[in-house]
Design an enzyme around this catalytic site. Structure first.
Site, mmCIF file in Angstrom:
data_model
loop_
_atom_site.group_PDB
_atom_site.id
_atom_site.type_symbol
_atom_site.label_atom_id
_atom_site.label_comp_id
_atom_site.label_asym_id
_atom_site.label_seq_id
_atom_site.Cartn_x
_atom_site.Cartn_y
_atom_site.Cartn_z
ATOM 1 N N CYS A 85 -66.529 -9.515 -19.743
ATOM 2 C CA CYS A 85 -67.244 -10.751 -20.048
ATOM 3 C C CYS A 85 -66.679 -11.896 -19.213
ATOM 4 C CB CYS A 85 -67.068 -10.974 -21.547
ATOM 5 S SG CYS A 85 -67.325 -12.609 -22.096
ATOM 6 N N CYS A 91 -63.117 -18.517 -24.153
ATOM 7 C CA CYS A 91 -63.785 -18.303 -25.431
ATOM 8 C C CYS A 91 -62.793 -17.851 -26.499
ATOM 9 C CB CYS A 91 -64.852 -17.224 -25.230
ATOM 10 S SG CYS A 91 -65.683 -16.770 -26.739
ATOM 11 N N CYS A 94 -62.720 -13.493 -28.660
ATOM 12 C CA CYS A 94 -61.798 -12.342 -28.658
ATOM 13 C C CYS A 94 -60.546 -12.710 -27.867
ATOM 14 C CB CYS A 94 -62.457 -11.068 -28.147
ATOM 15 S SG CYS A 94 -63.035 -11.120 -26.458
ATOM 16 N N CYS A 182 -72.076 -11.732 -24.600
ATOM 17 C CA CYS A 182 -70.852 -11.344 -25.313
ATOM 18 C C CYS A 182 -70.799 -9.825 -25.306
ATOM 19 C CB CYS A 182 -70.889 -11.889 -26.733
ATOM 20 S SG CYS A 182 -69.610 -11.189 -27.791
ATOM 21 N N TYR A 335 -62.729 -7.328 -55.577
ATOM 22 C CA TYR A 335 -63.260 -7.974 -54.353
ATOM 23 C C TYR A 335 -64.265 -7.019 -53.688
ATOM 24 C CZ TYR A 335 -58.883 -10.566 -54.946
ATOM 25 O OH TYR A 335 -57.840 -11.296 -55.448
ATOM 26 N N GLU A 356 -66.703 -9.306 -58.128
ATOM 27 C CA GLU A 356 -67.006 -10.098 -56.931
ATOM 28 C C GLU A 356 -67.412 -11.519 -57.338
ATOM 29 O OE1 GLU A 356 -67.034 -9.797 -53.464
ATOM 30 O OE2 GLU A 356 -67.965 -11.780 -53.486
ATOM 31 N N ASP A 406 -59.411 -4.917 -52.070
ATOM 32 C CA ASP A 406 -59.776 -5.270 -50.683
ATOM 33 C C ASP A 406 -59.980 -6.781 -50.598
ATOM 34 O OD1 ASP A 406 -60.715 -5.385 -48.104
ATOM 35 O OD2 ASP A 406 -62.541 -4.236 -48.466
ATOM 36 N N CYS A 433 -57.226 -6.518 -44.105
ATOM 37 C CA CYS A 433 -57.478 -6.845 -42.705
ATOM 38 C C CYS A 433 -56.394 -7.781 -42.188
ATOM 39 C CB CYS A 433 -58.861 -7.482 -42.537
ATOM 40 S SG CYS A 433 -59.034 -9.007 -43.474
HETATM 41 C C1 LIG Z 1 -62.684 -8.360 -47.502
HETATM 42 S S1 LIG Z 1 -64.114 -8.596 -48.478
HETATM 43 C C2 LIG Z 1 -64.228 -6.977 -49.178
HETATM 44 C C3 LIG Z 1 -65.624 -6.485 -49.458
HETATM 45 C C4 LIG Z 1 -65.844 -5.022 -49.738
HETATM 46 N N1 LIG Z 1 -64.700 -4.329 -50.257
HETATM 47 C C5 LIG Z 1 -66.412 -4.299 -48.513
HETATM 48 O O1 LIG Z 1 -65.694 -3.508 -47.893
HETATM 49 O O2 LIG Z 1 -67.558 -4.539 -48.163
HETATM 50 C C6 LIG Z 1 -63.516 -9.612 -49.752
HETATM 51 C C7 LIG Z 1 -64.552 -9.994 -50.808
HETATM 52 O O3 LIG Z 1 -63.856 -10.735 -51.833
HETATM 53 C C8 LIG Z 1 -64.727 -11.724 -52.355
HETATM 54 N N2 LIG Z 1 -63.870 -12.708 -53.020
HETATM 55 C C9 LIG Z 1 -63.116 -13.685 -52.472
HETATM 56 N N3 LIG Z 1 -62.402 -14.324 -53.415
HETATM 57 C C10 LIG Z 1 -62.700 -13.740 -54.596
HETATM 58 C C11 LIG Z 1 -62.268 -13.951 -55.944
HETATM 59 N N4 LIG Z 1 -61.385 -14.895 -56.235
HETATM 60 N N5 LIG Z 1 -62.758 -13.156 -56.923
HETATM 61 C C12 LIG Z 1 -63.667 -12.185 -56.609
HETATM 62 N N6 LIG Z 1 -64.111 -11.935 -55.352
HETATM 63 C C13 LIG Z 1 -63.643 -12.705 -54.367
HETATM 64 C C14 LIG Z 1 -65.472 -12.209 -51.111
HETATM 65 O O4 LIG Z 1 -66.686 -12.831 -51.450
HETATM 66 C C15 LIG Z 1 -65.676 -10.890 -50.346
HETATM 67 O O5 LIG Z 1 -66.906 -10.300 -50.694
#
Ligand SMILES: C[S@@+](CC[C@H](N)C(=O)[O-])C[C@H]1O[C@@H](n2cnc3c(N)ncnc32)[C@H](O)[C@@H]1O
Length: 480
Positions: A85, A91, A94, A182, A335, A356, A406, A433
């Site tokens: 790129c 940019c 990345c 991109c 989450y 969530e 997660d 992550c």
């Molecule tokens: C890294 S994502 C994980 C999503 C899912 N495990 C996936 O792989 O698709 C984190 C998620 O946590 C939610 N989130 C953030 N803060 C939160 C909270 N305090 N209570 C519940 N969910 C929350 C976000 O909206 C998001 O959807």
């Protein structure tokens, strides 16, 4: 070294701000900057790669660490490759597209191992599962409109700077680089981006001014299903301006029949985020569908979904293997976003409950369970903090045998970690992550919760960036 500098009282010479020094780069740090050392002091430089010797100008000194701007590459790295790129280096999208992919994967593995070692966890970290191919992988892109376009060095004097649609340049929230192409986003996104810009200019729609807080157009978010070819265009504006936005949408759909849905999000607040206070459906169903490993996911504009569809299959498989529910387990998915992990393990669990915060994600998750014919999955809307502060006493769903965790990049709220320790599920599969946020929290589960880390598996969901996804399986020692 190019310039001499005074030797300090303790006998070590440390270059002052403004000095030019040569440094050999040994590794990348968590933000993707090249790091070398001078007299035992770390020097960090953006755009420098391991194996290079670079001449840098010291721009900042803080707590024994120096930051520098690369002036010249004196010796090239054996792992340097030509980037795909034109925008590389400017940019902020990345970090190191000019670094050979196998070397990136080795660096990511070392980063994960260092994060565990830094909190006293001795863990054998296997090789990172790479993304194949490591280009054209992003199913979602978020671009910014701005009236302060970043002018590239190759541009003629007086080039117009009052309209940009692209990505922020590294380290500048107020300057946007007009992106022409991109290498990371889905095929077809370049053409959508070019038309979005052109149509906006033809209709004389104004871009957002980040200082004055005025202008109509704020963000353009593109989402794409790799398996279904469905494409969503989400235009984020500062006000409704229905007529103008409809005209823009109509022109976009005429030029790109592949667009399956268009929505508008209205964000009237100063904060530069692509999620609006209200959403308006303009064309199509307002969602796209993606299929990962045979499971269908309906995704709406503001719901979380893994941004790398191809690699999501690898990630979900890794999580399913780590979770391996025996068939009679109660699973909690903290989450849960649009319910991806819940759906992946539901077939082998007695019941799964996803938690969530974002209402549209919960709606999507429920629809996804139905779409995939799963009736042992429930999704609860709310803050995980409140759920765990109630001692995990969630009526009727039973305490978990297994928790999937997660969290967002920042990791768990400290009180959520306390709540998880109190809940004490026999098994946890933690997906992160951001291993640097996760490692101290995992160390606490080991030290205070009696958990043992059984297995760690990193996977690269974000090639050419310093981020890496890690799946960690934990078992409470007294449950074996
Ligand atoms: C890294 S994502 C994980 C999503 C899912 N495990 C996936 O792989 O698709 C984190 C998620 O946590 C939610 N989130 C953030 N803060 C939160 C909270 N305090 N209570 C519940 N969910 C929350 C976000 O909206 C998001 O959807």
């Amino acid at each position: 070294m190019v310039a001499p500098w005074p030797v300090l009282a303790h006998g070590v010479a440390r270059p002052p701000k403004g000095a030019e020094v040569e440094v050999h780069i040994e590794r990348l740090d968590v933000r993707g900057r090249g790091v070398g050392e001078i007299d035992g002091y770390p020097v960090r430089a953006r755009g420098a790669l391991p194996g290079q010797t670079v001449r840098v100008r010291i721009s900042r000194r803080r707590r024994g660490t120096m930051d520098g701007h690369v002036l010249e590459r004196v010796e090239q790295s054996p792992d340097a490759v030509p980037p795909r790129c034109d925008h590389v280096g400017v940019c902020g999208g990345c970090a190191f597209q000019d670094y050979a992919y196998p070397a990136q994967l080795r660096g990511l593995r070392d980063q994960v191992a260092a994060a565990f070692a830094g909190v006293g966890l001795e863990i054998e970290v296997p090789a990172v599962v790479g993304c194949d191919p490591p280009f054209g992988y992003r199913n979602k892109m978020e671009f910014t409109f701005s009236n302060r376009r970043w002018i590239e060095v190759s541009e003629p004097e007086g080039a117009p700077r009052d309209f940009a649609l692209g990505l922020h340049i590294t380290g500048r929230y107020d300057k946007v680089l007009d992106i022409r192409g991109c290498a990371l986003h889905f095929p077809g996104a370049d053409a959508l981006l070019a038309s979005a810009r052109q149509v906006a200019r033809e209709l004389e729609l104004t871009p957002w001014d980040v200082h004055q807080h005025e202008g109509l157009l704020r963000h353009l978010v593109l989402r794409h299903g790799f398996a279904t070819a469905e494409t969503m265009v989400n235009l984020v504006t500062s006000e409704d301006a229905t007529e103008a936005v409809d005209a823009w949408s109509h022109a976009m759909c005429e030029r790109h029949p592949a667009i399956t849905t268009v929505v508008q999000n209205v964000n009237t607040r100063p904060a530069s985020i692509a999620v609006g206070e209200r959403e308006r459906l303009i064309h199509g169903p307002g969602t796209i569908t993606e299929i990962i490993g045979g499971t269908q996911f309906v995704i709406s504009a503001n719901s979380f979904f893994q941004t790398n569809s191809r690699q999501a299959e690898v990630l979900f498989r890794t999580i399913a293997e780590a979770a391996a529910p025996a068939g009679d387990e109660t699973v909690w998915d903290l989450y849960c976003g649009t319910g991806a992990l819940s759906l992946v393990v539901a077939g082998r669990a007695r019941s799964v409950t996803g938690f969530e915060l974002v209402p549209s994600a919960v709606t999507d998750a429920r629809r996804n369970a139905e779409l995939n014919g799963l009736d042992n999955v429930t999704f609860l809307e709310g803050d995980v903090l409140e759920t765990l502060q109630s001692g995990g006493n969630v009526d009727g769903i039973g305490r978990p045998d297994l928790c999937l965790v997660d969290p967002p990049r920042a990791g768990l709220h400290p009180k959520v970690l306390d709540g998880l320790l109190e809940l004490a599920p026999p098994r946890i599969v933690w997906v992160s992550c951001n291993i640097h946020a996760a490692a101290p929290q995992l160390a606490r589960l080991v030290a205070a919760g009696g958990y043992r880390i059984e297995r760690v598996q990193p996977a690269d969901m974000f090639p050419h960036t310093p981020h890496v996804e890690v799946v960690v399986s934990l078992t409470r020692s007294d449950t074996r």
